[in-house]
Design a protein around this motif. Structure first.
Motif, PDB file in Angstrom:
ATOM      1  N   ALA A 162       0.835  -1.203   0.000  1.00 35.32           N
ATOM      2  CA  ALA A 162       0.000   0.000   0.000  1.00 35.32           C
ATOM      3  C   ALA A 162       0.872   1.257   0.000  1.00 35.32           C
ATOM      4  N   LEU A 163       1.963   1.220   0.737  1.00 35.92           N
ATOM      5  CA  LEU A 163       2.887   2.365   0.746  1.00 35.92           C
ATOM      6  C   LEU A 163       3.504   2.574  -0.629  1.00 35.92           C
ATOM      7  N   VAL A 164       3.911   1.496  -1.265  1.00 29.45           N
ATOM      8  CA  VAL A 164       4.523   1.577  -2.602  1.00 29.45           C
ATOM      9  C   VAL A 164       3.506   2.089  -3.615  1.00 29.45           C
ATOM     10  N   ALA A 165       2.249   1.685  -3.465  1.00 32.26           N
ATOM     11  CA  ALA A 165       1.197   2.074  -4.417  1.00 32.26           C
ATOM     12  C   ALA A 165       0.688   3.497  -4.187  1.00 32.26           C
ATOM     13  N   TYR A 166       1.081   4.140  -3.097  1.00 30.06           N
ATOM     14  CA  TYR A 166       0.574   5.473  -2.772  1.00 30.06           C
ATOM     15  C   TYR A 166       0.782   6.398  -3.973  1.00 30.06           C
ATOM     16  N   PRO A 167      -0.304   6.924  -4.542  1.00 34.49           N
ATOM     17  CA  PRO A 167      -0.203   7.617  -5.834  1.00 34.49           C
ATOM     18  C   PRO A 167       0.124   9.112  -5.786  1.00 34.49           C
ATOM     19  N   PHE A 168       0.333   9.661  -4.593  1.00 37.97           N
ATOM     20  CA  PHE A 168       0.477  11.113  -4.495  1.00 37.97           C
ATOM     21  C   PHE A 168       1.893  11.551  -4.137  1.00 37.97           C
ATOM     22  N   VAL A 171     -17.894   0.784   3.425  1.00 41.28           N
ATOM     23  CA  VAL A 171     -17.077  -0.067   4.303  1.00 41.28           C
ATOM     24  C   VAL A 171     -16.357   0.833   5.307  1.00 41.28           C
ATOM     25  N   THR A 172     -16.132   0.299   6.489  1.00 39.96           N
ATOM     26  CA  THR A 172     -15.431   1.057   7.514  1.00 39.96           C
ATOM     27  C   THR A 172     -13.925   0.833   7.386  1.00 39.96           C
ATOM     28  N   GLY A 173     -13.203   1.576   8.184  1.00 39.56           N
ATOM     29  CA  GLY A 173     -11.757   1.425   8.183  1.00 39.56           C
ATOM     30  C   GLY A 173     -11.115   2.319   9.208  1.00 39.56           C
ATOM     31  N   THR A 174      -9.803   2.376   9.160  1.00 44.90           N
ATOM     32  CA  THR A 174      -9.043   3.225  10.070  1.00 44.90           C
ATOM     33  C   THR A 174      -7.812   3.751   9.363  1.00 44.90           C
ATOM     34  N   GLY A 175      -7.468   4.985   9.651  1.00 44.02           N
ATOM     35  CA  GLY A 175      -6.372   5.638   8.946  1.00 44.02           C
ATOM     36  C   GLY A 175      -5.104   5.737   9.762  1.00 44.02           C
ATOM     37  N   ARG A 176      -3.981   5.734   9.052  1.00 46.69           N
ATOM     38  CA  ARG A 176      -2.668   5.975   9.632  1.00 46.69           C
ATOM     39  C   ARG A 176      -1.880   6.820   8.645  1.00 46.69           C
ATOM     40  N   ASN A 177      -1.040   7.715   9.161  1.00 46.08           N
ATOM     41  CA  ASN A 177      -0.215   8.486   8.243  1.00 46.08           C
ATOM     42  C   ASN A 177       0.866   7.594   7.656  1.00 46.08           C
ATOM     43  N   LEU A 178       1.497   8.069   6.610  1.00 43.42           N
ATOM     44  CA  LEU A 178       2.484   7.247   5.901  1.00 43.42           C
ATOM     45  C   LEU A 178       3.670   6.890   6.783  1.00 43.42           C
ATOM     46  N   ARG A 179       4.109   7.819   7.606  1.00 45.20           N
ATOM     47  CA  ARG A 179       5.260   7.555   8.478  1.00 45.20           C
ATOM     48  C   ARG A 179       4.937   6.442   9.476  1.00 45.20           C
ATOM     49  N   THR A 180       3.778   6.513  10.109  1.00 42.95           N
ATOM     50  CA  THR A 180       3.377   5.461  11.049  1.00 42.95           C
ATOM     51  C   THR A 180       3.249   4.127  10.329  1.00 42.95           C
ATOM     52  N   SER A 181       2.655   4.130   9.145  1.00 39.29           N
ATOM     53  CA  SER A 181       2.507   2.882   8.381  1.00 39.29           C
ATOM     54  C   SER A 181       3.856   2.265   8.077  1.00 39.29           C
ATOM     55  N   ALA A 182       4.818   3.081   7.661  1.00 36.06           N
ATOM     56  CA  ALA A 182       6.167   2.571   7.360  1.00 36.06           C
ATOM     57  C   ALA A 182       6.847   2.053   8.622  1.00 36.06           C
ATOM     58  N   THR A 183       6.682   2.754   9.722  1.00 38.04           N
ATOM     59  CA  THR A 183       7.273   2.305  10.985  1.00 38.04           C
ATOM     60  C   THR A 183       6.679   0.981  11.426  1.00 38.04           C
ATOM     61  N   LEU A 184       5.380   0.800  11.237  1.00 39.45           N
ATOM     62  CA  LEU A 184       4.746  -0.464  11.597  1.00 39.45           C
ATOM     63  C   LEU A 184       5.328  -1.623  10.788  1.00 39.45           C
ATOM     64  N   VAL A 185       5.565  -1.401   9.507  1.00 33.22           N
ATOM     65  CA  VAL A 185       6.184  -2.447   8.675  1.00 33.22           C
ATOM     66  C   VAL A 185       7.584  -2.771   9.203  1.00 33.22           C
ATOM     67  N   GLU A 186       8.372  -1.753   9.473  1.00 34.61           N
ATOM     68  CA  GLU A 186       9.730  -1.973   9.999  1.00 34.61           C
ATOM     69  C   GLU A 186       9.703  -2.750  11.309  1.00 34.61           C
ATOM     70  N   ARG A 187       8.847  -2.352  12.216  1.00 32.45           N
ATOM     71  CA  ARG A 187       8.759  -3.025  13.515  1.00 32.45           C
ATOM     72  C   ARG A 187       8.249  -4.460  13.372  1.00 32.45           C
ATOM     73  N   ALA A 188       7.295  -4.657  12.488  1.00 28.77           N
ATOM     74  CA  ALA A 188       6.761  -6.015  12.292  1.00 28.77           C
ATOM     75  C   ALA A 188       7.826  -6.964  11.765  1.00 28.77           C
ATOM     76  N   ARG A 189       8.723  -6.435  10.986  1.00 28.19           N
ATOM     77  CA  ARG A 189       9.784  -7.274  10.408  1.00 28.19           C
ATOM     78  C   ARG A 189      10.984  -7.432  11.333  1.00 28.19           C
ATOM     79  N   GLY A 190      10.934  -6.741  12.454  1.00 26.93           N
ATOM     80  CA  GLY A 190      11.977  -6.907  13.472  1.00 26.93           C
ATOM     81  C   GLY A 190      13.243  -6.203  13.150  1.00 26.93           C
ATOM     82  N   HIS A 222       1.267  15.256   4.025  1.00 24.73           N
ATOM     83  CA  HIS A 222       0.176  14.830   4.899  1.00 24.73           C
ATOM     84  C   HIS A 222      -0.533  13.610   4.310  1.00 24.73           C
ATOM     85  N   GLY A 223       0.255  12.673   3.807  1.00 24.12           N
ATOM     86  CA  GLY A 223      -0.306  11.469   3.213  1.00 24.12           C
ATOM     87  C   GLY A 223      -0.771  10.474   4.258  1.00 24.12           C
ATOM     88  N   HIS A 224      -1.889   9.844   3.965  1.00 18.77           N
ATOM     89  CA  HIS A 224      -2.464   8.838   4.854  1.00 18.77           C
ATOM     90  C   HIS A 224      -2.927   7.630   4.053  1.00 18.77           C
TER      91      HIS A 224
END
Length: 175
Positions: free
Chosen positions: A85-91, A156-175, A96-98
């Motif tokens: 999803a981060l790679v596909a971000y079109p903007f 459909v419902t959902g929840t938002g995160r900014n791009l920086r938080t999303s990238a940090t979550l990927v990094e942390r998940a991968r250890g 202030h990307g989310h």
């Protein structure tokens, strides 16, 4: 440590919906998850659930509702899905990307109509799969594009995160 799932809980620790992260980690562990950690107090859980991720997500929603008295959607993705999803971000490098992670894939006509609509803040929107990509040119704090408005518009419902938080979550998940 690596986690198989990035679990995002909508609207906790805002508007009176308290969810202590230590308790969230305990609940996830009680449900059989391993490699459990949290990141900032906004409902970001990293873990390896036991069994089917969808069943774990539902059990987590129910456990939170039972203990805290409110219902919040749980949306989970693999680290690879969030990275895609981060790679596909079109903007581009939007300041202030989310990413708004959706609970399902919206109807294509509803998605197109929603993304073409003027929401009042100059937002640029794109639905890619089950993610809404948003650029808030003036920041997310002043937008009228709320989670409720997104849910009504996309169905459909959902929840938002900014791009920086999303990238940090990927990094942390991968250890």
């Amino acid at each position: 440590m690596s986690a198989e799932r990035i679990i995002l809980i909508r609207a906790v620790n805002v508007g009176g919906a308290k969810l202590p992260m230590a308790r969230l980690r305990d609940i996830a562990t009680d449900l059989g998850a391993t490699e459990v950690s949290t990141y900032i107090a906004s409902g970001n859980l990293l873990c390896t659930p036991s069994g089917d991720p969808g069943e774990f997500d539902h059990a987590l929603e129910q456990a939170i509702a039972d203990e805290f008295g409110y219902y919040r959607e749980v949306v989970s993705r693999s680290p690879a899905e969030v990275e895609a999803a981060l790679v596909a971000y079109p903007f581009g490098d939007a300041a202030h990307g989310h990413l708004h992670f959706l609970t399902g894939v919206p109807d294509s006509t509803a998605a197109q109509n929603f993304c073409e609509r003027d929401h009042g803040g100059g937002e640029r929107l794109a639905v890619i799969g089950r993610d809404l990509h948003i650029d808030y040119p003036d920041g997310a704090g002043r937008t009228k594009l709320t989670a409720a408005r997104i849910a009504r518009g996309l169905g459909v419902t959902g929840t938002g995160r900014n791009l920086r938080t999303s990238a940090t979550l990927v990094e942390r998940a991968r250890g």
